[in-house]
Design an enzyme around this catalytic site. Structure first.
Site, PDB file in Angstrom:
ATOM      1  N   ASP A  97      40.067  21.452  -4.205  1.00  0.00           N
ATOM      2  CA  ASP A  97      40.748  22.749  -4.195  1.00  0.00           C
ATOM      3  C   ASP A  97      42.211  22.547  -3.818  1.00  0.00           C
ATOM      4  O   ASP A  97      42.513  21.924  -2.798  1.00  0.00           O
ATOM      5  CB  ASP A  97      40.110  23.697  -3.193  1.00  0.00           C
ATOM      6  CG  ASP A  97      38.729  24.166  -3.632  1.00  0.00           C
ATOM      7  OD1 ASP A  97      37.939  24.549  -2.747  1.00  0.00           O
ATOM      8  OD2 ASP A  97      38.443  24.152  -4.843  1.00  0.00           O
ATOM      9  N   ASP A 237      30.774  27.681  -7.527  1.00  0.00           N
ATOM     10  CA  ASP A 237      31.471  27.156  -6.361  1.00  0.00           C
ATOM     11  C   ASP A 237      31.412  28.186  -5.248  1.00  0.00           C
ATOM     12  O   ASP A 237      31.916  29.294  -5.391  1.00  0.00           O
ATOM     13  CB  ASP A 237      32.932  26.856  -6.729  1.00  0.00           C
ATOM     14  CG  ASP A 237      33.720  26.246  -5.579  1.00  0.00           C
ATOM     15  OD1 ASP A 237      33.151  26.012  -4.501  1.00  0.00           O
ATOM     16  OD2 ASP A 237      34.926  25.998  -5.769  1.00  0.00           O
ATOM     17  N   GLY A 239      29.131  28.642  -1.190  1.00  0.00           N
ATOM     18  CA  GLY A 239      27.864  29.009  -0.570  1.00  0.00           C
ATOM     19  C   GLY A 239      26.668  28.233  -1.078  1.00  0.00           C
ATOM     20  O   GLY A 239      25.523  28.661  -0.889  1.00  0.00           O
TER      21      GLY A 239
END
Length: 281
Positions: A97, A237, A239
């Site tokens: 990220d 993407d 959890g």
């Protein structure tokens, strides 16, 4: 601009921010020195942070969140070992990220981390740009040999130019949809993308809980792609745990991003546990 490095001092944090805004600060820098590689600063809850940002925005002010994106010495020492363990456990790629503090409030790893990862692994690098101006990042990512770059549908001006530039650079393009964005929004871009990334949490912060309704959205995306004859892979993407992965996979996700579920605890065992859940009928 007014910098308040003591914003995280005990008690009165939000009052300090309000004081600066009320006295005409154009922007407030909130130092988050405890962030490091973790999902939240130790002394500043998400609720407090959200309240402070809302207060600032309601008064026409901006809040810039500055944090130490470099790992601690101990974490830096463990990074090569962690990457090696994840690769040995069979991860297919590493998802990175990159945040700019504008598109999402947080600032995460920059292209420097991509460069570090390029040295540490031969696995493909899958870069998720949570940034307002993805075109600014593409030359360096191309230079580093990144396999795939995903950009958000919701960026100012839309994703068309960025997707074209990614493809022109010889990288695979991915389109990211935030939780509130309908899957039909991807239709105009299917010819350009190899991956449709559905956020199953709100972007910008790790460690969140898998959002209700995510599996239904994945299934809707699968139906849409099949109806268009598209081979685009659905990635999810946010959890992801051994408890949420089976539902996402059954709904149609074939690329699974996991962070906390992999890197907290025994990495090899965590990856194997996630893979075993995917393999279940």
């Amino acid at each position: 601009m007014l910098q308040i490095p003591e914003l995280l001092a005990p008690a009165g944090d939000l009052e300090r921010l309000r004081y600066a805004i009320n006295y005409g600060a154009d922007a407030v820098y909130c130092s988050l020195p405890e962030f490091g590689m973790r999902s939240a600063p130790a002394n500043f809850t998400p609720e407090q942070l959200t309240e402070g940002v809302i207060y600032a925005h309601a008064r026409g002010r901006k809040v810039y969140l500055t944090m130490n994106t470099l790992p601690t010495n101990e974490e830096a020492d463990r990074l090569p070992e962690a990457i090696k363990a994840a690769a040995a456990a069979g991860v297919d790629a590493f998802h990175i990220d990159v945040m700019d503090g504008h598109f999402v409030p947080a600032i995460s790893f920059g292209t420097g981390m991509v460069r570090t990862m390029e040295r540490l692994t031969t696995k493909p690098l899958d870069v998720h740009l949570m940034v307002e101006k993805p075109l600014d990042f593409l030359p360096e990512l191309e230079e580093l040999g990144v396999k795939r770059v995903s950009v958000h549908y919701e960026i100012p001006g839309g994703p068309e130019a960025a997707l074209r530039a990614i493809c022109a650079a010889g990288m695979q393009a991915g389109l990211v949809l935030n939780p509130e964005t309908p899957v039909e929004s991807a239709l105009p871009y299917l010819a350009q993308i190899s991956q449709l990334l559905l956020m199953t949490v709100y972007p910008g912060r790790g460690g969140q809980v898998y959002l209700p309704g995510s599996n239904e959205k994945i299934a809707a995306a699968k139906s849409l792609l099949q109806g268009q004859g598209s081979n685009t892979v659905i990635q999810v993407d946010g959890g992801i745990t051994p408890g949420t992965l089976p539902g996402a996979y059954a709904a149609g996700a074939r690329s699974i991003v996991a962070g906390s579920a992999v890197f907290y605890g025994n990495i090899y065992q965590n990856v194997c546990a996630l893979r075993s859940e995917k393999a279940k009928p």
